[in-house]
Scaffold this motif. Structure first.
Motif, PDB file in Angstrom:
ATOM      1  N   LEU A 158       0.815  -1.212   0.000  1.00  0.00           N
ATOM      2  CA  LEU A 158       0.000   0.000   0.000  1.00  0.00           C
ATOM      3  C   LEU A 158       0.852   1.266   0.000  1.00  0.00           C
ATOM      4  CD1 LEU A 158      -2.800   1.305   0.046  1.00  0.00           C
ATOM      5  CD2 LEU A 158      -2.768   1.114   2.556  1.00  0.00           C
ATOM      6  N   VAL A 159       1.959   1.259   0.713  1.00  0.00           N
ATOM      7  CA  VAL A 159       2.826   2.441   0.759  1.00  0.00           C
ATOM      8  C   VAL A 159       3.313   2.790  -0.642  1.00  0.00           C
ATOM      9  CG1 VAL A 159       4.997   3.368   1.623  1.00  0.00           C
ATOM     10  CG2 VAL A 159       3.518   2.041   3.153  1.00  0.00           C
ATOM     11  N   ALA A 160       3.745   1.771  -1.388  1.00  0.00           N
ATOM     12  CA  ALA A 160       4.222   2.013  -2.753  1.00  0.00           C
ATOM     13  C   ALA A 160       3.072   2.470  -3.660  1.00  0.00           C
ATOM     14  CB  ALA A 160       4.861   0.744  -3.311  1.00  0.00           C
ATOM     15  N   VAL A 161       1.910   1.845  -3.520  1.00  0.00           N
ATOM     16  CA  VAL A 161       0.745   2.250  -4.312  1.00  0.00           C
ATOM     17  C   VAL A 161       0.402   3.708  -4.025  1.00  0.00           C
ATOM     18  CG1 VAL A 161      -1.747   1.907  -4.608  1.00  0.00           C
ATOM     19  CG2 VAL A 161      -0.199  -0.072  -4.557  1.00  0.00           C
ATOM     20  N   ASN A 162       0.486   4.100  -2.762  1.00  0.00           N
ATOM     21  CA  ASN A 162       0.134   5.469  -2.379  1.00  0.00           C
ATOM     22  C   ASN A 162       1.035   6.515  -3.043  1.00  0.00           C
ATOM     23  OD1 ASN A 162      -2.084   4.850  -0.812  1.00  0.00           O
ATOM     24  ND2 ASN A 162      -0.933   4.811   1.118  1.00  0.00           N
ATOM     25  N   THR A 163       2.284   6.173  -3.310  1.00  0.00           N
ATOM     26  CA  THR A 163       3.168   7.148  -3.955  1.00  0.00           C
ATOM     27  C   THR A 163       2.655   7.484  -5.353  1.00  0.00           C
ATOM     28  OG1 THR A 163       4.656   5.443  -4.842  1.00  0.00           O
ATOM     29  CG2 THR A 163       5.163   6.319  -2.651  1.00  0.00           C
ATOM     30  N   VAL A 164       2.120   6.490  -6.060  1.00  0.00           N
ATOM     31  CA  VAL A 164       1.560   6.730  -7.390  1.00  0.00           C
ATOM     32  C   VAL A 164       0.183   7.376  -7.276  1.00  0.00           C
ATOM     33  CG1 VAL A 164       0.950   5.667  -9.590  1.00  0.00           C
ATOM     34  CG2 VAL A 164       2.830   4.729  -8.237  1.00  0.00           C
ATOM     35  N   TRP A 165      -0.614   6.852  -6.375  1.00  0.00           N
ATOM     36  CA  TRP A 165      -1.973   7.374  -6.173  1.00  0.00           C
ATOM     37  C   TRP A 165      -1.946   8.849  -5.801  1.00  0.00           C
ATOM     38  CZ3 TRP A 165      -6.972   5.706  -6.698  1.00  0.00           C
ATOM     39  CH2 TRP A 165      -7.959   6.450  -6.033  1.00  0.00           C
ATOM     40  N   ASP A 166      -1.094   9.225  -4.855  1.00  0.00           N
ATOM     41  CA  ASP A 166      -1.063  10.613  -4.383  1.00  0.00           C
ATOM     42  C   ASP A 166      -0.674  11.580  -5.493  1.00  0.00           C
ATOM     43  OD1 ASP A 166      -1.752   9.608  -1.926  1.00  0.00           O
ATOM     44  OD2 ASP A 166       0.238   9.839  -1.023  1.00  0.00           O
ATOM     45  N   ALA A 167       0.167  11.127  -6.423  1.00  0.00           N
ATOM     46  CA  ALA A 167       0.538  11.986  -7.550  1.00  0.00           C
ATOM     47  C   ALA A 167      -0.573  12.045  -8.602  1.00  0.00           C
ATOM     48  CB  ALA A 167       1.823  11.465  -8.185  1.00  0.00           C
ATOM     49  N   TRP A 168      -1.472  11.077  -8.583  1.00  0.00           N
ATOM     50  CA  TRP A 168      -2.543  10.997  -9.588  1.00  0.00           C
ATOM     51  C   TRP A 168      -3.787  11.783  -9.201  1.00  0.00           C
ATOM     52  CZ3 TRP A 168      -7.418   8.445  -9.363  1.00  0.00           C
ATOM     53  CH2 TRP A 168      -8.075   8.305 -10.596  1.00  0.00           C
ATOM     54  N   VAL A 169      -4.195  11.717  -7.939  1.00  0.00           N
ATOM     55  CA  VAL A 169      -5.456  12.345  -7.541  1.00  0.00           C
ATOM     56  C   VAL A 169      -5.360  13.861  -7.662  1.00  0.00           C
ATOM     57  CG1 VAL A 169      -6.218  10.488  -6.006  1.00  0.00           C
ATOM     58  CG2 VAL A 169      -4.788  12.330  -5.103  1.00  0.00           C
ATOM     59  N   VAL A 170      -6.518  14.495  -7.825  1.00  0.00           N
ATOM     60  CA  VAL A 170      -6.596  15.950  -7.922  1.00  0.00           C
ATOM     61  C   VAL A 170      -6.682  16.526  -6.515  1.00  0.00           C
ATOM     62  CG1 VAL A 170      -7.967  17.882  -8.801  1.00  0.00           C
ATOM     63  CG2 VAL A 170      -7.742  15.777 -10.160  1.00  0.00           C
ATOM     64  N   PRO A 171      -5.759  17.412  -6.126  1.00  0.00           N
ATOM     65  CA  PRO A 171      -5.807  17.997  -4.783  1.00  0.00           C
ATOM     66  C   PRO A 171      -7.158  18.657  -4.506  1.00  0.00           C
ATOM     67  CG  PRO A 171      -3.724  18.524  -5.847  1.00  0.00           C
ATOM     68  CD  PRO A 171      -4.594  17.886  -6.898  1.00  0.00           C
ATOM     69  N   GLY A 172      -7.679  18.402  -3.332  1.00  0.00           N
ATOM     70  CA  GLY A 172      -8.977  18.946  -2.956  1.00  0.00           C
ATOM     71  C   GLY A 172     -10.153  18.150  -3.470  1.00  0.00           C
ATOM     72  N   ARG A 173      -9.891  17.118  -4.289  1.00  0.00           N
ATOM     73  CA  ARG A 173     -10.970  16.282  -4.838  1.00  0.00           C
ATOM     74  C   ARG A 173     -10.666  14.804  -4.618  1.00  0.00           C
ATOM     75  NH1 ARG A 173     -14.641  18.503  -8.558  1.00  0.00           N
ATOM     76  NH2 ARG A 173     -14.383  20.731  -8.843  1.00  0.00           N
ATOM     77  N   THR A 174     -10.019  14.509  -3.509  1.00  0.00           N
ATOM     78  CA  THR A 174      -9.681  13.112  -3.237  1.00  0.00           C
ATOM     79  C   THR A 174     -10.954  12.323  -2.926  1.00  0.00           C
ATOM     80  OG1 THR A 174      -9.218  13.799  -0.967  1.00  0.00           O
ATOM     81  CG2 THR A 174      -7.338  13.528  -2.431  1.00  0.00           C
ATOM     82  N   PRO A 175     -11.134  11.191  -3.575  1.00  0.00           N
ATOM     83  CA  PRO A 175     -12.371  10.420  -3.393  1.00  0.00           C
ATOM     84  C   PRO A 175     -12.357   9.606  -2.099  1.00  0.00           C
ATOM     85  CG  PRO A 175     -10.898   9.270  -4.868  1.00  0.00           C
ATOM     86  CD  PRO A 175     -10.220  10.573  -4.552  1.00  0.00           C
ATOM     87  N   ALA A 176     -13.521   9.108  -1.736  1.00  0.00           N
ATOM     88  CA  ALA A 176     -13.587   8.081  -0.694  1.00  0.00           C
ATOM     89  C   ALA A 176     -12.835   6.860  -1.226  1.00  0.00           C
ATOM     90  CB  ALA A 176     -15.042   7.731  -0.390  1.00  0.00           C
ATOM     91  N   ARG A 177     -12.024   6.231  -0.368  1.00  0.00           N
ATOM     92  CA  ARG A 177     -11.198   5.132  -0.846  1.00  0.00           C
ATOM     93  C   ARG A 177     -11.093   4.045   0.200  1.00  0.00           C
ATOM     94  NH1 ARG A 177      -4.718   5.040  -2.017  1.00  0.00           N
ATOM     95  NH2 ARG A 177      -4.785   4.586   0.212  1.00  0.00           N
ATOM     96  N   THR A 178     -11.140   2.780  -0.253  1.00  0.00           N
ATOM     97  CA  THR A 178     -11.002   1.642   0.647  1.00  0.00           C
ATOM     98  C   THR A 178      -9.963   0.680   0.090  1.00  0.00           C
ATOM     99  OG1 THR A 178     -13.339   1.799   1.264  1.00  0.00           O
ATOM    100  CG2 THR A 178     -12.209  -0.262   1.773  1.00  0.00           C
ATOM    101  N   PRO A 179      -8.821   0.506   0.775  1.00  0.00           N
ATOM    102  CA  PRO A 179      -7.858  -0.517   0.360  1.00  0.00           C
ATOM    103  C   PRO A 179      -8.167  -1.846   1.041  1.00  0.00           C
ATOM    104  CG  PRO A 179      -6.861   0.927   1.989  1.00  0.00           C
ATOM    105  CD  PRO A 179      -8.279   1.370   1.832  1.00  0.00           C
ATOM    106  N   MET A 180      -7.998  -2.936   0.304  1.00  0.00           N
ATOM    107  CA  MET A 180      -8.255  -4.268   0.856  1.00  0.00           C
ATOM    108  C   MET A 180      -7.209  -5.240   0.324  1.00  0.00           C
ATOM    109  SD  MET A 180     -12.394  -4.633   0.385  1.00  0.00           S
ATOM    110  CE  MET A 180     -12.366  -6.271   1.099  1.00  0.00           C
ATOM    111  N   GLU A 181      -6.830  -6.192   1.161  1.00  0.00           N
ATOM    112  CA  GLU A 181      -5.952  -7.274   0.712  1.00  0.00           C
ATOM    113  C   GLU A 181      -6.829  -8.444   0.291  1.00  0.00           C
ATOM    114  OE1 GLU A 181      -3.043 -10.322   2.955  1.00  0.00           O
ATOM    115  OE2 GLU A 181      -2.286  -8.261   2.937  1.00  0.00           O
TER     116      GLU A 181
END
Length: 199
Positions: A158-181
């Motif tokens: 998840l930490v590695a995924v978050n580095t890509v995700w955080d650069a992708w999302v639009v600031p101020g418009r982050t969606p509701a999100r649920t990570p699951m294994e």
């Protein structure tokens, strides 16, 4: 006047032929939104048609036909109200569609990397590129994402995924999100993302 104030008064002043001309926003503003029903009459024939399901009543060609309620058969129900419940399907096969559009909401199937040979960072980039492409084809974009389900083969990624995700999302418009294994369909897949967005 809202339906919730006085349903009978509402229909005395808003005959059914007028309701048939109202937009979905006007219907909701009148208190006739999702899940509400009201007593109505066919103003052409002068016959009672029972409980009017504003959301479900559609013309015969609609893909979401009226669901009968009350004591009145469907053939006696007013057939002209349709507030836009038609659905569009993108790249469908016998099992699933890559995207389904219902009104102004876009539902994407879970997206995985076309090239599962990359590491989790590379796969996440591929997945989000797929999401961007599909949203664009559906008339939306990442600034209108409502929610995301992030499925991981290993939650430690998840930490590695978050580095890509955080650069992708639009600031101020982050969606509701649920990570699951979870156990994904192919052991080579490390991440899968499912998106719901507005148009």
């Amino acid at each position: 006047m809202k339906f919730s104030d006085d349903p009978m008064s509402f229909h005395r002043f808003h005959p059914l032929d007028e309701l048939a001309r109202m937009t979905s926003d006007e219907l909701r503003g009148a208190g006739l939104g999702h899940g509400l029903s009201s007593k109505a009459y066919d103003t052409t024939l002068g016959l009672p048609i029972g409980m009017l399901d504003v959301v479900d009543i559609t013309n015969a060609r609609s893909p979401c036909p009226a669901v009968p309620s009350g004591d009145f058969a469907r053939e006696n129900r007013y057939p002209l109200i349709d507030i836009g419940c038609a659905m569009e399907y993108l790249e469908s096969n016998a099992r699933y569609s890559k995207a389904v559009i219902h009104g102004d909401t876009v539902h994407l199937a879970g997206q995985v990397a076309p090239d599962p040979g990359e590491d989790v960072i590379g796969q996440t980039r591929q997945v989000l590129e797929q999401v961007d492409m599909l949203l664009g084809r559906c008339g939306s974009d990442k600034s209108r994402v409502i929610s995301a389900l992030v499925l991981l083969k290993d939650m430690r990624d998840l930490v590695a995924v978050n580095t890509v995700w955080d650069a992708w999302v639009v600031p101020g418009r982050t969606p509701a999100r649920t990570p699951m294994e979870v156990r994904l369909a192919d052991p080579r897949f490390l991440v899968e993302i499912q998106i719901v967005a507005a148009r």
